[in-house]
Design a protein around this motif. Structure first.
Motif, PDB file in Angstrom:
ATOM      1  N   PHE A  65      82.095-101.064  -9.253  1.00  0.00           N
ATOM      2  CA  PHE A  65      81.676-102.187 -10.089  1.00  0.00           C
ATOM      3  C   PHE A  65      82.878-103.140 -10.275  1.00  0.00           C
ATOM      4  N   VAL A 102      85.211 -96.032 -19.025  1.00  0.00           N
ATOM      5  CA  VAL A 102      85.911 -95.851 -17.743  1.00  0.00           C
ATOM      6  C   VAL A 102      87.425 -95.800 -17.994  1.00  0.00           C
ATOM      7  N   ASP A 132      81.408 -92.041 -12.201  1.00  0.00           N
ATOM      8  CA  ASP A 132      80.625 -93.021 -12.951  1.00  0.00           C
ATOM      9  C   ASP A 132      79.186 -92.895 -12.453  1.00  0.00           C
ATOM     10  N   SER A 188      81.952 -99.734 -24.941  1.00  0.00           N
ATOM     11  CA  SER A 188      81.384-100.336 -23.729  1.00  0.00           C
ATOM     12  C   SER A 188      81.580 -99.374 -22.572  1.00  0.00           C
ATOM     13  N   GLY A 189      80.907 -99.669 -21.465  1.00  0.00           N
ATOM     14  CA  GLY A 189      81.121 -98.870 -20.259  1.00  0.00           C
ATOM     15  C   GLY A 189      82.562 -99.007 -19.798  1.00  0.00           C
ATOM     16  N   MET A 190      83.110-100.217 -19.907  1.00  0.00           N
ATOM     17  CA  MET A 190      84.492-100.423 -19.486  1.00  0.00           C
ATOM     18  C   MET A 190      85.463 -99.581 -20.305  1.00  0.00           C
ATOM     19  N   ILE A 202      75.692-103.150 -25.798  1.00  0.00           N
ATOM     20  CA  ILE A 202      76.783-102.752 -24.896  1.00  0.00           C
ATOM     21  C   ILE A 202      77.343-101.421 -25.393  1.00  0.00           C
ATOM     22  N   SER A 203      77.521-100.477 -24.482  1.00  0.00           N
ATOM     23  CA  SER A 203      78.077 -99.192 -24.898  1.00  0.00           C
ATOM     24  C   SER A 203      78.433 -98.344 -23.684  1.00  0.00           C
ATOM     25  N   THR A 232      85.436-102.623 -13.013  1.00  0.00           N
ATOM     26  CA  THR A 232      86.240-101.410 -12.849  1.00  0.00           C
ATOM     27  C   THR A 232      87.365-101.654 -11.848  1.00  0.00           C
ATOM     28  N   ASN A 250      77.745 -99.614  -7.213  1.00  0.00           N
ATOM     29  CA  ASN A 250      77.106-100.856  -7.646  1.00  0.00           C
ATOM     30  C   ASN A 250      78.043-101.996  -7.284  1.00  0.00           C
ATOM     31  N   SER A 310      78.098 -96.439 -18.166  1.00  0.00           N
ATOM     32  CA  SER A 310      77.886 -97.627 -18.967  1.00  0.00           C
ATOM     33  C   SER A 310      76.482 -97.431 -19.517  1.00  0.00           C
ATOM     34  N   THR A 357      76.461 -94.253 -13.881  1.00  0.00           N
ATOM     35  CA  THR A 357      75.641 -95.284 -14.525  1.00  0.00           C
ATOM     36  C   THR A 357      74.351 -95.570 -13.775  1.00  0.00           C
ATOM     37  N   SER A 371      75.078 -99.179 -21.508  1.00  0.00           N
ATOM     38  CA  SER A 371      74.445-100.500 -21.681  1.00  0.00           C
ATOM     39  C   SER A 371      73.262-100.650 -20.724  1.00  0.00           C
ATOM     40  N   LYS A 372      73.240 -99.840 -19.665  1.00  0.00           N
ATOM     41  CA  LYS A 372      72.290-100.033 -18.573  1.00  0.00           C
ATOM     42  C   LYS A 372      71.055 -99.154 -18.753  1.00  0.00           C
TER      43      LYS A 372
HETATM   44  C1  LIG Z   1      78.140-102.252 -16.053  1.00  0.00           C
HETATM   45  C2  LIG Z   1      78.923-101.191 -15.448  1.00  0.00           C
HETATM   46  C3  LIG Z   1      80.147-100.793 -15.997  1.00  0.00           C
HETATM   47  C4  LIG Z   1      80.747-101.484 -17.193  1.00  0.00           C
HETATM   48  O1  LIG Z   1      79.973-101.261 -18.341  1.00  0.00           O
HETATM   49  P1  LIG Z   1      79.900-102.267 -19.606  1.00  0.00           P
HETATM   50  O2  LIG Z   1      78.957-101.541 -20.506  1.00  0.00           O
HETATM   51  O3  LIG Z   1      79.384-103.571 -19.095  1.00  0.00           O
HETATM   52  O4  LIG Z   1      81.260-102.382 -20.162  1.00  0.00           O
HETATM   53  C5  LIG Z   1      80.841 -99.759 -15.390  1.00  0.00           C
HETATM   54  N1  LIG Z   1      80.331 -99.142 -14.305  1.00  0.00           N
HETATM   55  C6  LIG Z   1      79.153 -99.495 -13.736  1.00  0.00           C
HETATM   56  C7  LIG Z   1      78.670 -98.780 -12.528  1.00  0.00           C
HETATM   57  C8  LIG Z   1      78.414-100.553 -14.282  1.00  0.00           C
HETATM   58  O5  LIG Z   1      77.264-100.907 -13.715  1.00  0.00           O
END
Ligand SMILES: *Cc1c(COP(=O)(O)O)cnc(C)c1O
Length: 447
Positions: free
Chosen positions: A143, A122, A214, A117-119, A248-249, A146, A189, A236, A216, A238-239
């Motif tokens: 975010f 991070v 970050d 996941s993005g988390m 999710i990634s 975070t 964000n 992230s 993203t 995922s976005k």
């Molecule tokens: C969504 C997001 C994350 C977390 O990512 P996940 O894939 O939801 O775990 C971290 N940083 C930013 C800027 C995000 O938008």
């Protein structure tokens, strides 16, 4: 995973467990072609594209846990990074490796590690270099997840200093002898503040501290942070990288330019022999692998497919966002925050760093929480969902959702108020989006 032509570097990367898919000859050829390729071509060709063995144009999905080998000796060699091959999908997987290669090439790094996941990306980007007693300096406009994560880290003896604006003036007094990393989002964000990472990198590098970014909300389509002083980039995925809102990634990419002082970064000391690959070697052979934050092959596949259209999506999403922001601003029905607008204090940085584009997220101040909810509920097309970067337009009231665990002070410094609505703009017909937003805002006048 390594794009450096020097034989020395290639060998080091291999021994660090960072290179396991492409045979040496193939790699040299790939490097040569990659260097000539422009961004949009790179999305479809080059490393991480298709499958050489069968000619499959799409990356195959290796939906497996383990890989069998002809002898105990062979498996031993693979475990010791002395032979190419795969052992177990928590450690490496060909579909995931293809995604890592692709994103690394797009960012221009020396290697990437994909995460669940993005988390997790991070968290691991920071924990990979931190020990109890260390300090980190981070933006207070991050975010929500975070911010929560960095608060969690304090229980492990890591001191976190939150800074309102990630400018040289505000960050400098927060740096100390114990600071081991500075972390910011490129486009915050949801505050939508843009960090002047060139300036910030200048400051932190003068103190031997790496800048972790970050990216993203910007993606490599808008900016490649390594060209502006960032040392580590996380996403992230995922976005926008996935784009379809279907997996999710996360991913961590190393720019390879930071020179680690192994006295200060004790966690990396065991990987000193890998030189510039020390950070990635530590990640891959240490915490990342042992925590089990690996990306699932199916999700890596979805990301690789999604990446193919990154440019087309971002171009349309940024255009739609600007058009929508202008339309709402002109209507006077809500206050609009969007870096692409002249009215944004970050418009100058959007021009300087993002080629004049402002990303694909805007926030509105509607006047009250009731109006924010009423507006959201009156929309016909936007999905009410906690995500960004989807091809569909999504809206959310951040204060009652993503920032529900934050204090009012934390919310305000993240640009979140009770009347704030965040819009992640999709690729729909812009006229439909404009009509819908204006009617939904208009219907709130009397509330
Ligand atoms: C969504 C997001 C994350 C977390 O990512 P996940 O894939 O939801 O775990 C971290 N940083 C930013 C800027 C995000 O938008």
């Amino acid at each position: 995973m390594c794009y450096d032509i020097a034989e020395q570097n290639r060998r080091t990367a291999f021994r660090a467990g960072l290179s396991y898919r492409i045979s040496p000859g193939e790699k040299y050829k790939a490097v040569k072609i990659m260097k000539q390729m422009r961004f949009d071509t790179m999305l479809l060709h080059g490393q991480g594209a298709g499958d050489k063995a069968t000619g499959s144009t799409a990356v195959p999905i290796y939906q497996t846990s383990a890989y069998a080998h002809e002898s105990a000796e062979k498996l031993e060699q693979i475990f010791k990074n002395k032979a190419q091959g795969f052992a177990y999908s928590r450690i490496s997987n060909p579909t995931v490796a293809a995604f890592e290669q692709k994103i690394n090439a797009l960012e221009g790094g020396i290697g990437a590690v994909a995460c669940s996941s993005g988390m997790s990306a991070v968290a691991l980007s920071m924990l990979n270099i931190l020990s109890a007693g260390d300090e980190i300096v981070v933006s207070s406009a991050l975010f929500g997840g975070t911010i929560d994560l960095f608060s969690d880290l304090q229980a492990f003896g890591i001191k976190v200093r939150f800074v309102e604006h990630m400018t040289v003036e505000e960050v400098e007094p927060c740096l100390s002898e114990k600071t081991r990393a500075v972390f910011t989002e490129l486009i915050g964000n949801p505050r939508l503040d843009i960090t002047d990472i060139d300036a910030l990198a200048g400051l932190v590098h003068s103190r031997n501290i790496p800048l972790i970014v970050d990216s993203t909300t910007a993606t490599p389509y808008l900016i490649k942070p390594f060209g502006h002083g960032a040392d580590i980039v996380v996403h992230s995925s995922s976005k926008y990288i996935n784009g379809g809102g279907n997996s999710i990634s996360g991913v961590i990419v190393d720019g390879g330019k930071f020179s680690w002082d192994f006295e200060r970064y004790k966690v990396l000391a065991g990987y000193k022999r890998f030189g510039k690959f020390a950070y990635l070697a530590s990640m891959r052979n240490g915490l990342w692998r042992n925590m089990g934050a690996c990306l699932a092959p199916m999700n890596a596949y979805m990301n690789t497919v999604g990446l193919e259209t990154l440019s087309l999506r971002m171009e349309r999403q940024c255009e739609n966002a600007l058009s929508l922001a202008r339309c709402i601003e002109e209507s006077g029905l809500a206050r609009v925050n969007y870096p692409g607008l002249e009215s944004s204090p970050y418009n100058g940085l959007a021009k300087k760093l993002l080629g004049g584009r402002g990303g694909a997220i805007l926030t509105l101040r509607t006047g009250s929480r009731e109006k924010a909810f009423g507006f959201i509920n009156a929309l016909k097309y936007a999905f009410i969902a906690t995500n960004i970067g989807d091809v569909r337009t999504l809206v959310i009231h951040p204060e009652s959702t993503i920032y529900a665990h934050s204090t009012p002070e934390q919310q305000h410094s993240a640009g979140v108020y009770e009347d704030t609505v965040r819009i992640s703009v999709g690729i729909e017909d812009i006229e439909d989006l404009k009509e819908d937003m204006i009617q939904a805002l208009g219907s709130q006048k009397e509330v």
